[in-house]
Write an enzyme that holds these catalytic residues in place. Structure first.
Site, short mmCIF file in Angstrom:
data_model
loop_
_atom_site.label_atom_id
_atom_site.label_comp_id
_atom_site.label_asym_id
_atom_site.label_seq_id
_atom_site.Cartn_x
_atom_site.Cartn_y
_atom_site.Cartn_z
N ASP A 65 10.82 -82.23 -5.22
CA ASP A 65 11.24 -81.84 -3.88
C ASP A 65 12.63 -81.20 -3.93
OD1 ASP A 65 9.06 -82.86 -2.50
OD2 ASP A 65 10.01 -84.79 -2.15
N TYR A 67 16.52 -81.11 -2.77
CA TYR A 67 17.45 -82.15 -2.34
C TYR A 67 17.39 -82.27 -0.81
CZ TYR A 67 19.56 -81.63 -7.01
OH TYR A 67 19.78 -81.56 -8.36
N PHE A 78 16.76 -78.55 -8.99
CA PHE A 78 17.90 -79.22 -9.63
C PHE A 78 19.24 -78.54 -9.35
CE2 PHE A 78 14.28 -80.49 -12.33
CZ PHE A 78 14.40 -81.87 -12.23
N HIS A 187 12.25 -88.35 -16.71
CA HIS A 187 13.05 -87.59 -15.75
C HIS A 187 14.54 -87.81 -16.00
CE1 HIS A 187 14.52 -86.30 -11.76
NE2 HIS A 187 13.40 -85.63 -11.68
#
Length: 221
Positions: A65, A67, A78, A187
């Site tokens: 998703d 932020y 990111f 992750h």
């Protein structure tokens, strides 16, 4: 339906833009932006594609998703705008780059400097309601980004896919691994980075692979 997006993507994805599910998705997104705060800003929804033309792709980094806190999402997975404090996952990405490659990333979290070199920073879901992680999942974005991955897998060769975490691994399960390099690890979130993201060497592995194909490596700074 016409979607404002970089021309190569407009051509590649025209079938998706004209599909019933995308019509429904568009209606949902318009309603969401009209009646609440949604990230990224509407003009940045397709920023990842605008920053990296289809035939320029060397690397795909897959996020989940955008932020969902104020001022963070800029349309690239990111990434945050210059001057915004680095989120924890991005801090850990930069730590791994420094450890893996020996170069220290620039302090800015704006990763357009990677996109301009052929890194597609793709979130599975391209929008999110403020403060509500995952709020726009299941509305059609996943079908759209599955199609993006399918086109890259089928129509290009020698692309590096970085799949971090179980969600990204599942989404990348159909990538043709005879045509592309698929790198998987936990992750970079602080909850999981120490379970194998640190030390995954994905950034040097990607550049070694690109160089073996006669392609320019990515400057990960």
């Amino acid at each position: 339906m016409y979607v404002r997006i970089e021309p190569s993507w407009q051509r590649i994805m025209s079938g998706e833009f004209n599909s019933p599910y995308f019509e429904q998705l568009t209606g949902f997104i318009r309603e969401a932006y009209s009646h609440g705060t949604v990230y990224p800003p509407a003009g940045r929804i397709f920023a990842a594609f605008d920053a990296c033309a289809f035939d320029k792709i060397k690397v795909v980094i897959l996020g989940q998703d955008p932020y969902h806190e104020p001022g963070q999402a800029n349309g690239l997975a990111f990434s945050v705008n210059d001057g915004v404090a680095l989120p924890p996952s991005l801090i850990n990405i930069f730590k791994e780059i420094a450890s893996d490659t020996g170069v220290t990333p620039y302090p800015s979290g704006d990763l357009r400097r990677w996109s301009n070199q052929g890194v597609l920073l793709l979130n599975a879901t391209l929008t999110v309601a403020a403060g509500q992680a995952g709020s726009h999942q299941g509305k059609g974005w996943e079908e759209f980004t599955d199609a993006v991955i399918a086109h890259i897998s089928r129509d290009l060769s020698g692309v590096v896919f970085m799949l971090w975490g179980n969600y990204a691994r599942r989404k990348g399960a159909t990538i043709d691994r005879t045509r592309h390099l698929v790198l998987e690890s936990p992750h970079p979130s602080p909850l999981s980075a120490h379970r194998g993201f640190f030390g995954n060497h994905h950034f040097s592995l990607a550049n070694n692979y690109l160089q073996r194909q006669g392609k320019e490596p990515i400057d990960w700074r």
